[in-house]
Scaffold this motif. Structure first.
Motif, mmCIF file in Angstrom:
data_model
loop_
_atom_site.group_PDB
_atom_site.id
_atom_site.type_symbol
_atom_site.label_atom_id
_atom_site.label_comp_id
_atom_site.label_asym_id
_atom_site.label_seq_id
_atom_site.Cartn_x
_atom_site.Cartn_y
_atom_site.Cartn_z
ATOM 1 N N GLY A 100 -13.848 5.642 21.226
ATOM 2 C CA GLY A 100 -13.754 6.095 19.847
ATOM 3 C C GLY A 100 -14.398 5.101 18.907
ATOM 4 O O GLY A 100 -14.619 3.943 19.271
ATOM 5 N N THR A 101 -14.702 5.542 17.707
ATOM 6 C CA THR A 101 -15.330 4.653 16.728
ATOM 7 C C THR A 101 -14.330 3.628 16.209
ATOM 8 O O THR A 101 -14.595 2.427 16.196
ATOM 9 N N ASN A 102 -13.181 4.083 15.770
ATOM 10 C CA ASN A 102 -12.114 3.209 15.278
ATOM 11 C C ASN A 102 -10.806 3.585 15.965
ATOM 12 O O ASN A 102 -10.630 4.717 16.402
ATOM 13 N N GLY A 103 -9.904 2.627 16.057
ATOM 14 C CA GLY A 103 -8.587 2.898 16.623
ATOM 15 C C GLY A 103 -8.442 2.600 18.098
ATOM 16 O O GLY A 103 -7.331 2.704 18.644
ATOM 17 N N LYS A 104 -9.521 2.208 18.765
ATOM 18 C CA LYS A 104 -9.425 1.936 20.206
ATOM 19 C C LYS A 104 -8.451 0.798 20.503
ATOM 20 O O LYS A 104 -7.582 0.920 21.370
ATOM 21 N N ILE A 148 -5.003 -11.087 3.977
ATOM 22 C CA ILE A 148 -5.052 -9.892 4.814
ATOM 23 C C ILE A 148 -6.342 -9.944 5.629
ATOM 24 O O ILE A 148 -7.437 -10.061 5.063
ATOM 25 N N LEU A 149 -6.217 -9.884 6.946
ATOM 26 C CA LEU A 149 -7.363 -9.952 7.845
ATOM 27 C C LEU A 149 -7.571 -8.587 8.492
ATOM 28 O O LEU A 149 -6.639 -8.009 9.066
ATOM 29 N N ASP A 150 -8.784 -8.067 8.403
ATOM 30 C CA ASP A 150 -9.052 -6.747 8.961
ATOM 31 C C ASP A 150 -10.515 -6.667 9.403
ATOM 32 O O ASP A 150 -11.424 -6.926 8.607
ATOM 33 N N VAL A 151 -10.724 -6.294 10.659
ATOM 34 C CA VAL A 151 -12.084 -6.224 11.202
ATOM 35 C C VAL A 151 -12.749 -4.882 10.890
ATOM 36 O O VAL A 151 -13.564 -4.390 11.672
ATOM 37 N N ALA A 152 -12.443 -4.305 9.735
ATOM 38 C CA ALA A 152 -13.083 -3.058 9.311
ATOM 39 C C ALA A 152 -14.571 -3.323 9.099
ATOM 40 O O ALA A 152 -14.942 -4.095 8.211
ATOM 41 N N HIS A 153 -15.424 -2.691 9.896
ATOM 42 C CA HIS A 153 -16.856 -2.986 9.822
ATOM 43 C C HIS A 153 -17.726 -1.733 9.711
ATOM 44 O O HIS A 153 -18.939 -1.795 9.912
ATOM 45 N N ALA A 179 -15.717 4.261 7.708
ATOM 46 C CA ALA A 179 -14.461 4.931 8.043
ATOM 47 C C ALA A 179 -13.314 3.933 8.110
ATOM 48 O O ALA A 179 -12.220 4.179 7.576
ATOM 49 N N ALA A 180 -13.533 2.798 8.760
ATOM 50 C CA ALA A 180 -12.488 1.774 8.838
ATOM 51 C C ALA A 180 -12.228 1.151 7.473
ATOM 52 O O ALA A 180 -11.092 0.835 7.119
ATOM 53 N N ALA A 181 -13.290 0.962 6.677
ATOM 54 C CA ALA A 181 -13.121 0.396 5.332
ATOM 55 C C ALA A 181 -12.323 1.335 4.440
ATOM 56 O O ALA A 181 -11.544 0.880 3.589
ATOM 57 N N ALA A 182 -12.495 2.641 4.618
ATOM 58 C CA ALA A 182 -11.723 3.604 3.830
ATOM 59 C C ALA A 182 -10.237 3.500 4.143
ATOM 60 O O ALA A 182 -9.386 3.606 3.240
#
Length: 432
Positions: A49-53, A299-304, A307-310
């Protein structure tokens, strides 16, 4: 043995194959047959999947361990140590074991060159076989159909989401990307899709190979019930489940997909409801909306990708702070920087773009130009993550927050440095 230290092995692996990324199964399949002529003796759950794996892997690993199974987990990339990628019963494989496994792979590969990721995938499968795991949870690295993880047949395959990312390798649209991710499905076996709006090509491929497709909203569903939530598939229902330990409303969907995977394996790997509850409450995944509380919240987040940034933007709106929000942003050159900036612009007050080096690196000047083109004025570029973290901390006042996002290469050094310590050096509150 070619090398005696893990660092030396990894540096060599980065140069062994002429391309950093070259999708395809022929090389890894050739070497795997020499290592393991027979099919894996353990149950295989593959997660793409793109995100959530990573979240789904964390839920599956925690629940299966709570149920008493010996679990192998393979994930990528890592944050601080390569060893994070291969875990057995929650414990990272140590350097010595990795070096021995790399040496075995090197001895049997002959003149077959392998990429860094292919070496790691083979090492994970070897470690799981020698450790006698009951089940291996494998995270796809890139795509699915031609990813090295797909060299083994999944007993259950889960595609979490389909969004635009890695378009240079997977295709320009959701249809192409969905088809590539559906490549982890197998004929006659459970093929879970947790994306509520899957592209038709994914569905068509699952149908063409006669996979047992299980879709959210059709074959399983979930609903929040106050402080708990309920999951149902056919006559199977779980009531009063605890909120997932991983932060964010979207984690209900990831947890629900994990429960569908486990339910489809109930005849082989039965799991009691108590283990479901325990695993949901114990799952842990660093760098995914990881909140470090304090006078200044980090806050640390690997949104790259957009879709993840949203999703990150949604979390930030749901968690307002009294002061300003600074963002330390770093993205690789093949990421949609404009899309990421667009969805986060309204929830960030000051931006600190950073330079990432390497073949896929992107400079802070490029990010700064894109931020200003989006109408953002408070932009302070930095040559590296360390200087951005120091500046953000120095400028922060009590009640502010600092969001570190984008590539793993941005979150990892901040997580290692832990710049939120010591709190005594924080500036005074703007209220005084």
């Amino acid at each position: 043995m070619r090398f005696t230290t893990l660092d030396d092995w990894l540096r060599w692996q980065e140069t062994l194959h002429p391309q950093v990324i070259e999708l395809g199964l022929e090389r890894v399949r050739t070497v795997l047959r020499r290592l393991q002529p027979k099919a894996p003796p353990f149950t295989v759950i593959t997660v793409g999947g793109t995100n959530g794996k990573g979240s789904c892997v964390a839920f599956l690993e925690a629940i299966l361990r709570a149920a008493g199974y010996r679990v192998g987990a393979y994930t990528s990339p890592h944050l601080l140590r390569y060893n994070e990628r291969i875990r057995i019963d929650g414990v990272e494989v140590d350097d010595a074991a990795l070096c021995q496994t790399f040496a075995r792979i090197d001895a049997v590969r002959g003149d077959t060159s392998l990429t860094y990721f292919e070496f790691g995938t083979l090492a994970a499968l070897e470690q799981f076989r020698s450790a006698g795991v009951d089940v291996a949870v494998l995270e796809v690295g890139l795509g699915g159909r031609l990813d090295a993880v797909n060299v083994v047949d999944a007993d259950v395959a889960l595609v979490v989401s389909i969004a635009l990312d890695h378009t240079d390798w997977l295709g320009p649209d959701r249809a192409s990307i969905g088809y590539e991710k559906a490549g982890i499905y197998r004929p006659g076996r459970p093929a879970i899709c947790a994306d509520p709006d899957p592209p038709p090509r994914l569905l068509e491929h699952a149908c063409a190979i006669d996979a047992r497709l299980l879709r959210v909203g059709a074959d399983y569903d979930f609903v929040r019930t106050g402080a708990t939530w309920r999951w149902q598939s056919g006559k199977t229902q779980f009531e009063a489940l605890p909120q997932p330990a991983l932060a964010g409303e979207h984690q209900l969907g990831n947890a629900a997909a994990a429960l569908m995977a486990l339910t489809s394996l109930a005849d082989r790997l039965p799991v009691e409801v108590a283990a479901l509850r325990a695993g949901l409450a114990q799952a842990w995944l660093p760098g995914r909306f990881q909140v470090i509380p304090g006078p200044v919240e980090w806050i640390l987040d690997v949104a790259h990708n957009p879709a993840a940034a949203a999703v990150l933007a949604q979390h930030l709106r749901a968690r307002p702070c009294a002061g300003r929000t600074q963002a330390i942003l770093g993205l690789l050159a093949d990421k949609d920087a404009d899309g990421v900036i667009q969805v986060l612009a309204s929830v960030v007050d000051e931006w600190r773009p950073v330079t990432l080096t390497g073949a896929r690196g992107r400079g802070s000047a490029d990010l700064a130009a894109r931020l200003r083109s989006a109408g953002i004025q408070a932009v302070f570029p930095h040559d590296d993550v360390a200087s951005a973290g120091q500046a953000a901390r120095h400028e922060a006042e009590v009640g502010d927050r600092i969001v570190v996002l984008g590539s793993f290469h941005v979150v990892a050094p901040v997580l290692a440095a832990q710049p939120w310590i010591p709190a005594s050096s924080l500036p005074h509150s703007r209220e005084t």
